[in-house]
Scaffold this motif. Structure first.
Motif, PDB file in Angstrom:
ATOM      1  N   ARG A  70     -29.258  16.105 -32.327  1.00  0.00           N
ATOM      2  CA  ARG A  70     -29.375  15.787 -30.917  1.00  0.00           C
ATOM      3  C   ARG A  70     -28.858  16.939 -30.072  1.00  0.00           C
ATOM      4  NH1 ARG A  70     -30.374  10.723 -29.278  1.00  0.00           N
ATOM      5  NH2 ARG A  70     -29.408  11.247 -27.273  1.00  0.00           N
ATOM      6  N   SER A 109     -24.553   7.970 -28.266  1.00  0.00           N
ATOM      7  CA  SER A 109     -25.832   8.645 -28.495  1.00  0.00           C
ATOM      8  C   SER A 109     -26.938   8.096 -27.596  1.00  0.00           C
ATOM      9  CB  SER A 109     -26.241   8.485 -29.957  1.00  0.00           C
ATOM     10  OG  SER A 109     -26.366   7.096 -30.292  1.00  0.00           O
ATOM     11  N   LYS A 110     -26.663   6.972 -26.925  1.00  0.00           N
ATOM     12  CA  LYS A 110     -27.650   6.384 -26.020  1.00  0.00           C
ATOM     13  C   LYS A 110     -26.968   5.904 -24.744  1.00  0.00           C
ATOM     14  CE  LYS A 110     -27.288   1.800 -28.155  1.00  0.00           C
ATOM     15  NZ  LYS A 110     -28.020   0.690 -28.804  1.00  0.00           N
ATOM     16  N   TRP A 111     -27.757   5.720 -23.713  1.00  0.00           N
ATOM     17  CA  TRP A 111     -27.212   5.278 -22.436  1.00  0.00           C
ATOM     18  C   TRP A 111     -26.783   3.816 -22.516  1.00  0.00           C
ATOM     19  CZ3 TRP A 111     -28.196   1.592 -18.703  1.00  0.00           C
ATOM     20  CH2 TRP A 111     -27.541   1.771 -17.468  1.00  0.00           C
ATOM     21  N   GLU A 136     -25.685  11.863 -19.009  1.00  0.00           N
ATOM     22  CA  GLU A 136     -26.216  12.640 -20.126  1.00  0.00           C
ATOM     23  C   GLU A 136     -25.892  14.113 -19.932  1.00  0.00           C
ATOM     24  OE1 GLU A 136     -30.368  13.021 -22.695  1.00  0.00           O
ATOM     25  OE2 GLU A 136     -30.416  12.356 -20.602  1.00  0.00           O
TER      26      GLU A 136
END
Length: 221
Positions: A5, A19-21, A36
């Protein structure tokens, strides 16, 4: 093979990584604080380890003396610091904009430099002329007080290594940046990397640090 990533999500309030919102941060339970940012890539070829200074010490060999703390010349500030400044320590001064963080630390510089301590004041927000004007309002300065207007941490690290000051003021941490971090100064990634660099310098050279920051902007440190 999964591709690494290039970005991660960080909480602006506490620094939680994901790793994600996420709508709500699992760390501080605040809403809509995830941003981000690019992932910082470490360059292993640039990492140097000084083996002679990385040897462990037995607990019984470590001595603690009151004179190892340096008084700031301000009783209330010394009380907050537990009796004074400890060599190799990092101190974060937080508060709203305009509350007087920079003025307080410039007064500390005045007190310590007059007692013969070598001080380096690094400003990323004001020019040297602005600092001089503010210093003139406090009275005459004597002693060894060095001023530097710079935000690039690579340049700052080089100056500190050459000058070897006893105390360094970074004003402020949100203006500092590293070139190998692609995000903007003041972002979570930049503040984290800047803090890591300053911590390594403090422990490696026995330098004490003050770092003003705006409490409303970052609460993660």
């Amino acid at each position: 093979m999964a591709k690494a990533r290039s970005t991660m999500f960080f909480c602006k309030e506490c620094g939680y990584e994901s790793s994600k919102w996420l709508g709500q941060c699992p760390g501080c339970r605040q809403w809509n604080t995830m941003v981000e940012e690019p992932v910082v890539k470490k360059n292993s070829s640039t990492v140097k380890i000084e083996r002679s200074s990385r040897q462990p010490t037995q607990l019984g060999e470590i001595s603690i003396k009151e004179e190892e703390r340096t008084s700031t010349g301000m009783k209330e500030l010394d009380r907050v610091l537990g009796g004074g400044i400890v060599a190799g320590s990092l101190m974060l001064v937080g508060g709203d904009p305009g509350i007087g963080k920079s003025t307080l630390l410039l007064q500390v510089c005045k007190n310590l430099s007059e007692r013969g301590h070598k001080i380096l004041y690094i400003s990323g927000e004001e020019s040297l002329r602005q600092i001089k004007m503010r210093a003139n309002r406090m009275g005459s300065f004597s002693g060894e007080l060095l001023l530097l207007s710079e935000t690039n941490l690579d340049v700052i690290s080089q100056v500190i290594t050459e000058q070897k000051p006893e105390l360094v003021i970074i004003d402020s941490i949100q203006t500092m940046y590293r070139e190998d971090v692609s995000s903007a100064p003041g972002s979570v990634s930049q503040v984290r990397e800047s803090t890591n660099v300053l911590m390594q310098l403090a422990k490696g050279h026995g330098i004490s640090w003050f770092r003003p920051y705006v409490a409303l902007a970052f609460n993660m440190l």
